[in-house]
Design a protein around this motif. Structure first.
Motif, PDB file in Angstrom:
ATOM      1  N   ARG A  17      -3.055  22.644  30.614  1.00 51.45           N
ATOM      2  CA  ARG A  17      -1.876  22.150  31.473  1.00 51.45           C
ATOM      3  C   ARG A  17      -2.527  22.149  32.944  1.00 51.45           C
ATOM      4  NH1 ARG A  17       1.948  26.978  29.126  1.00 51.45           N
ATOM      5  NH2 ARG A  17      -0.282  27.955  29.341  1.00 51.45           N
ATOM      6  N   GLY A  18      -1.575  21.363  33.807  1.00 51.94           N
ATOM      7  CA  GLY A  18      -1.897  21.009  35.055  1.00 51.94           C
ATOM      8  C   GLY A  18      -2.609  19.780  35.379  1.00 51.94           C
ATOM      9  N   GLY A  19      -3.178  19.141  34.314  1.00 56.25           N
ATOM     10  CA  GLY A  19      -3.472  17.711  34.383  1.00 56.25           C
ATOM     11  C   GLY A  19      -4.856  17.548  35.435  1.00 56.25           C
ATOM     12  N   GLY A  20      -4.556  16.348  36.069  1.00 58.62           N
ATOM     13  CA  GLY A  20      -5.781  16.118  36.843  1.00 58.62           C
ATOM     14  C   GLY A  20      -5.968  17.040  38.073  1.00 58.62           C
ATOM     15  N   VAL A  21      -5.028  17.901  38.562  1.00 57.80           N
ATOM     16  CA  VAL A  21      -5.143  19.099  39.518  1.00 57.80           C
ATOM     17  C   VAL A  21      -6.314  20.231  38.844  1.00 57.80           C
ATOM     18  CG1 VAL A  21      -4.164  20.641  41.026  1.00 57.80           C
ATOM     19  CG2 VAL A  21      -3.226  18.396  40.528  1.00 57.80           C
ATOM     20  N   SER A  22      -5.922  20.523  37.566  1.00 59.27           N
ATOM     21  CA  SER A  22      -6.748  21.567  37.185  1.00 59.27           C
ATOM     22  C   SER A  22      -8.136  20.975  37.023  1.00 59.27           C
ATOM     23  CB  SER A  22      -6.145  21.905  35.725  1.00 59.27           C
ATOM     24  OG  SER A  22      -5.021  22.519  35.731  1.00 59.27           O
ATOM     25  N   ARG A  26     -11.204  22.969  39.080  1.00 56.99           N
ATOM     26  CA  ARG A  26     -12.431  23.556  38.474  1.00 56.99           C
ATOM     27  C   ARG A  26     -13.632  22.680  38.950  1.00 56.99           C
ATOM     28  NH1 ARG A  26     -10.738  22.153  33.823  1.00 56.99           N
ATOM     29  NH2 ARG A  26     -11.908  20.498  33.363  1.00 56.99           N
ATOM     30  N   ASN A  27     -13.735  21.722  39.392  1.00 49.47           N
ATOM     31  CA  ASN A  27     -14.720  20.983  39.985  1.00 49.47           C
ATOM     32  C   ASN A  27     -15.038  21.688  41.462  1.00 49.47           C
ATOM     33  OD1 ASN A  27     -15.215  19.240  38.021  1.00 49.47           O
ATOM     34  ND2 ASN A  27     -14.037  17.561  38.970  1.00 49.47           N
ATOM     35  N   VAL A  28     -13.975  21.957  42.225  1.00 54.85           N
ATOM     36  CA  VAL A  28     -14.075  22.597  43.472  1.00 54.85           C
ATOM     37  C   VAL A  28     -14.657  23.987  43.367  1.00 54.85           C
ATOM     38  CG1 VAL A  28     -12.944  23.420  45.533  1.00 54.85           C
ATOM     39  CG2 VAL A  28     -12.226  21.005  44.792  1.00 54.85           C
ATOM     40  N   ILE A  29     -14.124  24.895  42.484  1.00 58.91           N
ATOM     41  CA  ILE A  29     -14.810  26.266  42.440  1.00 58.91           C
ATOM     42  C   ILE A  29     -16.008  26.229  42.059  1.00 58.91           C
ATOM     43  CG2 ILE A  29     -14.165  28.545  41.205  1.00 58.91           C
ATOM     44  CD1 ILE A  29     -11.508  28.049  41.573  1.00 58.91           C
ATOM     45  N   ASN A  30     -16.443  25.167  40.856  1.00 60.94           N
ATOM     46  CA  ASN A  30     -17.675  25.414  40.604  1.00 60.94           C
ATOM     47  C   ASN A  30     -18.792  24.888  41.600  1.00 60.94           C
ATOM     48  OD1 ASN A  30     -17.022  26.171  38.028  1.00 60.94           O
ATOM     49  ND2 ASN A  30     -17.046  23.996  36.997  1.00 60.94           N
ATOM     50  N   SER A 327      -7.389  13.417  52.611  1.00 60.56           N
ATOM     51  CA  SER A 327      -8.598  13.792  52.295  1.00 60.56           C
ATOM     52  C   SER A 327      -8.833  13.469  50.489  1.00 60.56           C
ATOM     53  CB  SER A 327      -8.598  15.421  52.010  1.00 60.56           C
ATOM     54  OG  SER A 327      -9.717  16.005  51.455  1.00 60.56           O
ATOM     55  N   TYR A 328      -9.506  12.479  50.380  1.00 58.73           N
ATOM     56  CA  TYR A 328      -9.744  11.886  49.115  1.00 58.73           C
ATOM     57  C   TYR A 328     -10.464  12.779  48.326  1.00 58.73           C
ATOM     58  CZ  TYR A 328      -8.526   7.278  50.948  1.00 58.73           C
ATOM     59  OH  TYR A 328      -7.658   6.167  51.387  1.00 58.73           O
ATOM     60  N   ILE A 329      -9.913  13.068  47.057  1.00 54.49           N
ATOM     61  CA  ILE A 329     -10.306  14.424  46.284  1.00 54.49           C
ATOM     62  C   ILE A 329     -11.718  13.782  45.626  1.00 54.49           C
ATOM     63  CG2 ILE A 329      -8.012  15.180  45.840  1.00 54.49           C
ATOM     64  CD1 ILE A 329      -8.786  13.902  42.881  1.00 54.49           C
ATOM     65  N   GLY A 330     -12.542  14.827  45.614  1.00 53.91           N
ATOM     66  CA  GLY A 330     -14.005  14.642  45.035  1.00 53.91           C
ATOM     67  C   GLY A 330     -13.935  14.345  43.494  1.00 53.91           C
ATOM     68  N   SER A 331     -14.705  13.530  42.921  1.00 55.83           N
ATOM     69  CA  SER A 331     -14.688  13.438  41.774  1.00 55.83           C
ATOM     70  C   SER A 331     -15.915  13.221  40.826  1.00 55.83           C
ATOM     71  CB  SER A 331     -13.912  12.006  41.369  1.00 55.83           C
ATOM     72  OG  SER A 331     -13.966  11.623  39.836  1.00 55.83           O
ATOM     73  N   ALA A 332     -15.978  13.766  39.762  1.00 60.47           N
ATOM     74  CA  ALA A 332     -17.208  13.738  39.021  1.00 60.47           C
ATOM     75  C   ALA A 332     -17.828  12.300  38.662  1.00 60.47           C
ATOM     76  CB  ALA A 332     -17.178  14.503  37.777  1.00 60.47           C
ATOM     77  N   GLU A 333     -16.593  11.481  38.695  1.00 65.11           N
ATOM     78  CA  GLU A 333     -16.608   9.922  38.296  1.00 65.11           C
ATOM     79  C   GLU A 333     -17.769   9.371  39.341  1.00 65.11           C
ATOM     80  OE1 GLU A 333     -16.158   8.825  35.483  1.00 65.11           O
ATOM     81  OE2 GLU A 333     -15.184  10.670  34.772  1.00 65.11           O
ATOM     82  N   ALA A 507     -16.379   3.405  48.768  1.00 65.87           N
ATOM     83  CA  ALA A 507     -17.181   4.315  47.988  1.00 65.87           C
ATOM     84  C   ALA A 507     -16.323   5.390  47.514  1.00 65.87           C
ATOM     85  CB  ALA A 507     -18.663   4.767  48.482  1.00 65.87           C
ATOM     86  N   PRO A 508     -16.466   5.905  46.231  1.00 65.59           N
ATOM     87  CA  PRO A 508     -15.759   7.097  45.480  1.00 65.59           C
ATOM     88  C   PRO A 508     -16.536   8.537  45.992  1.00 65.59           C
ATOM     89  CG  PRO A 508     -17.206   6.127  44.002  1.00 65.59           C
ATOM     90  CD  PRO A 508     -17.079   5.112  44.930  1.00 65.59           C
ATOM     91  N   VAL A 509     -15.558   9.283  46.406  1.00 63.37           N
ATOM     92  CA  VAL A 509     -15.985  10.665  47.003  1.00 63.37           C
ATOM     93  C   VAL A 509     -16.772  11.594  45.783  1.00 63.37           C
ATOM     94  CG1 VAL A 509     -15.446  12.509  48.445  1.00 63.37           C
ATOM     95  CG2 VAL A 509     -14.265  10.490  48.973  1.00 63.37           C
ATOM     96  N   SER A 510     -17.832  11.996  46.197  1.00 65.29           N
ATOM     97  CA  SER A 510     -18.430  13.006  45.265  1.00 65.29           C
ATOM     98  C   SER A 510     -17.698  14.176  45.260  1.00 65.29           C
ATOM     99  CB  SER A 510     -19.756  12.930  45.345  1.00 65.29           C
ATOM    100  OG  SER A 510     -20.411  13.641  46.753  1.00 65.29           O
ATOM    101  N   VAL A 511     -17.940  15.186  44.360  1.00 66.12           N
ATOM    102  CA  VAL A 511     -17.549  16.668  44.548  1.00 66.12           C
ATOM    103  C   VAL A 511     -17.874  17.268  45.671  1.00 66.12           C
ATOM    104  CG1 VAL A 511     -17.233  18.902  43.400  1.00 66.12           C
ATOM    105  CG2 VAL A 511     -16.939  16.679  42.319  1.00 66.12           C
ATOM    106  N   GLN A 512     -19.441  17.373  45.770  1.00 65.10           N
ATOM    107  CA  GLN A 512     -20.219  17.805  46.763  1.00 65.10           C
ATOM    108  C   GLN A 512     -19.658  17.550  48.447  1.00 65.10           C
ATOM    109  OE1 GLN A 512     -21.806  20.601  46.324  1.00 65.10           O
ATOM    110  NE2 GLN A 512     -21.910  20.718  48.479  1.00 65.10           N
ATOM    111  N   THR A 513     -19.582  16.134  48.493  1.00 65.38           N
ATOM    112  CA  THR A 513     -19.156  15.410  49.794  1.00 65.38           C
ATOM    113  C   THR A 513     -17.735  16.094  50.138  1.00 65.38           C
ATOM    114  OG1 THR A 513     -20.414  13.495  49.478  1.00 65.38           O
ATOM    115  CG2 THR A 513     -18.399  13.296  51.064  1.00 65.38           C
ATOM    116  N   HIS A 514     -16.795  16.196  48.984  1.00 66.38           N
ATOM    117  CA  HIS A 514     -15.425  16.695  49.115  1.00 66.38           C
ATOM    118  C   HIS A 514     -15.473  17.956  49.743  1.00 66.38           C
ATOM    119  CE1 HIS A 514     -11.307  17.081  48.971  1.00 66.38           C
ATOM    120  NE2 HIS A 514     -11.331  17.993  48.042  1.00 66.38           N
ATOM    121  N   ILE A 515     -16.436  18.771  49.129  1.00 62.03           N
ATOM    122  CA  ILE A 515     -16.514  20.295  49.453  1.00 62.03           C
ATOM    123  C   ILE A 515     -16.824  20.513  50.797  1.00 62.03           C
ATOM    124  CG2 ILE A 515     -17.851  22.573  49.045  1.00 62.03           C
ATOM    125  CD1 ILE A 515     -17.586  21.548  45.766  1.00 62.03           C
TER     126      ILE A 515
END
Length: 526
Positions: A17-22, A26-30, A327-333, A507-515
């Protein structure tokens, strides 16, 4: 720095549950784990219910370096639709006290980042006064503060750009959920999970879950029949504070005395939210929106919008411009960006164009619109379009619309659902993705998945997907078949090329850039 994250669903929820926000959480905390000076924890609320101990309280789900907690027996259940416009969405003293006790016990926290407010009373924001040194950050992944349906989507059929003082909300749901029944179902599921019979077990997956789905579908059928017979059926919402038997939480919703763990409301707040002797359901919905906006403006240090369109909508609904930040979310994609290359042309040697639709066969996602728009293409154009559709099968109407395209388009390929691991192969021969959303979809994950692989997007003018390419030639007016056809004509006559799309694309935002961006916001937010 110590950061407490909140969302209504646990980001490791076994029912997903929680969809894309979950996924995002998870990506942010990791990602934060790579920073030795950062300590994180996570709290969820609104799903965990139990029979024996009814008072709201927080328990530890998992300890360790980044512990996870859940608030059990919250006075409001999540997601918002399950308790549509319930007055506890504004105030519930017992839940607020449990939240305050948890933060006091585990704090102090430098930042509390709310990835949503579903599952908690909005009045927890008033606790900012109790912890003035803690920064309150709110991300708008949906429109919950302005819309109890969270998506500004009226009656599951059309975009809602005016709630008419709350009266539209009273007629929004085709079937009104019963919170007490849902709370009981949550409690049963929680009991099963605690005794080893939760998600993943044969009993839960093959007996309990199907039984709950059948019960809900049966209830929807009954309520839909009732709705057709009584179009003006009153909603369950009770105006907060109305009637002699109004609870303390209802009084607090109107600016009265708040629980002792929360500082009393200011005189300005009392004047802004006078306690009425009675109110109509429409007025209660209007008051809900106004109260959310007031609390956010008063107590949130920063409000993060996942696209510019979300920021515009938040501004329109009264959130102060000084609070808002895109703030565009960071994505593993985002990693796929470096392993793919833009095509030089959209058209193949035989003059055909390959487009793809990913996601759900849902009206708000624009599926029904897209099927009808493609069916209405002139025969000579339709014969040059190849469609790849990846979505779980829908109802009879949805499947019928798909069937109507066979024989009209050059090719129709239906993939009954997909996983992340399927994307590379599935999208290998696709020239363009189509994101025809009819609602203001904040920033669809499918748009990021395709854009990150250098697949340009045809999008409607609603939501944030259009901001990835920033190519007006591939944007059409939502719900307009004529506007969609003009985009297709530009593509098929070759007047729009991939170069046009990528000229201003981001360009898409990476998780690390977003963090890194989040940490800067946490440190700089006053």
């Amino acid at each position: 720095m110590r950061i407490l994250y909140y969302n209504w669903a646990d980001y490791l929820d076994r029912e997903r549950r929680g969809g894309g926000v979950s996924v995002y959480q998870r990506n942010v905390i990791n990602g934060m784990a790579a920073h030795e000076d950062i300590e994180t924890a996570f709290l969820s609320s609104g799903l965990s219910q139990e029979f024996l101990r009814r008072k709201p309280h927080v328990i530890t789900v998992e300890g360790g370096k980044s512990p996870r907690y859940t608030l059990v027996n919250s006075g409001l259940i999540a997601p918002s639709h399950a308790d549509f416009g319930g007055r506890a969405q504004l105030d519930d003293p017992a839940t607020e006290a449990a939240f305050a006790d948890f933060v006091d016990r585990t704090g102090p926290w430098d930042v509390i980042h709310f990835n949503n407010l579903e599952g908690l009373p909005a009045n927890v924001l008033n606790l900012k006064r109790r912890w003035p040194g803690t920064k309150f950050v709110l991300s708008l992944h949906n429109y919950y503060p302005f819309c109890p349906q969270v998506n500004l989507w009226y009656a599951e059929r059309e975009h809602c750009d005016d709630f008419h003082g709350g009266s539209s909300c009273t007629r929004c749901l085709a079937a009104q959920p019963e919170p007490r029944s849902i709370r009981t179902a949550y409690a049963i599921a929680w009991t099963f999970a605690r005794t080893g019979l939760g998600p993943g077990t044969r009993f839960y997956d093959h007996v309990f879950r199907p039984a709950m789905r059948l019960a809900w579908r049966s209830l929807r059928r009954i309520l839909n029949v009732r709705r057709r017979r009584q179009m003006a059926e009153p909603v369950r919402l009770v105006a907060a504070g109305a009637g002699a038997g109004a609870s303390a939480s209802a009084q607090a919703a109107q600016g009265g005395n708040v629980p002792t763990v929360i500082p009393a409301a200011s005189d300005d707040q009392r004047r802004a939210h006078p306690k009425p002797s009675s109110a109509t359901p429409a007025e209660a919905f209007a008051r809900r929106r106004a109260r959310f906006v007031s609390l956010i403006n008063a107590h949130c240090d920063s409000v993060l919008c996942v696209s510019d369109r979300v920021r515009q909508i938040a501004l329109h609904h009264g959130i102060h411009a000084s609070k808002l930040q895109t703030s565009y979310i960071g994505s593993a994609e985002a990693g796929e960006w470096h392993y793919s290359r833009p095509r030089t042309t959209f058209l193949h040697e035989d003059g055909t164009l390959r487009i793809a639709y990913l996601g759900y066969m849902r009206r708000d996602k624009g599926y029904h619109f897209l099927m009808r728009a493609l069916a209405a293409l002139p025969a000579e154009q339709a014969a040059r379009v190849r469609l790849k559709l990846a979505a779980l099968p829908g109802d009879g109407e949805a499947m019928g619309l798909l069937a109507d395209l066979r024989g009209h388009l050059a090719e129709v390929t239906h993939i009954a659902g997909y996983s992340h691991d399927d994307l590379k192969t599935m999208l290998a021969d696709v020239d363009l993705g189509v994101v025809p959303v009819v609602w203001e979809d904040n920033l669809p994950q499918v748009a990021i998945e395709m854009h990150s692989r250098h697949i340009p997007l045809i999008t409607s003018d609603r939501g944030g997907a259009q901001e990835l390419g920033r190519c007006n030639d591939l944007v059409f007016r939502a719900d307009s078949i004529d506007a969609f056809h003009k985009v297709m004509s530009r593509l098929l006559d070759g007047s729009v090329t991939p170069a046009n799309y990528w000229a201003n694309a981001i360009a898409p935002v990476s998780v690390q850039t977003h963090i890194e961006e989040l940490l800067q916001i946490y440190r700089e937010t006053p």
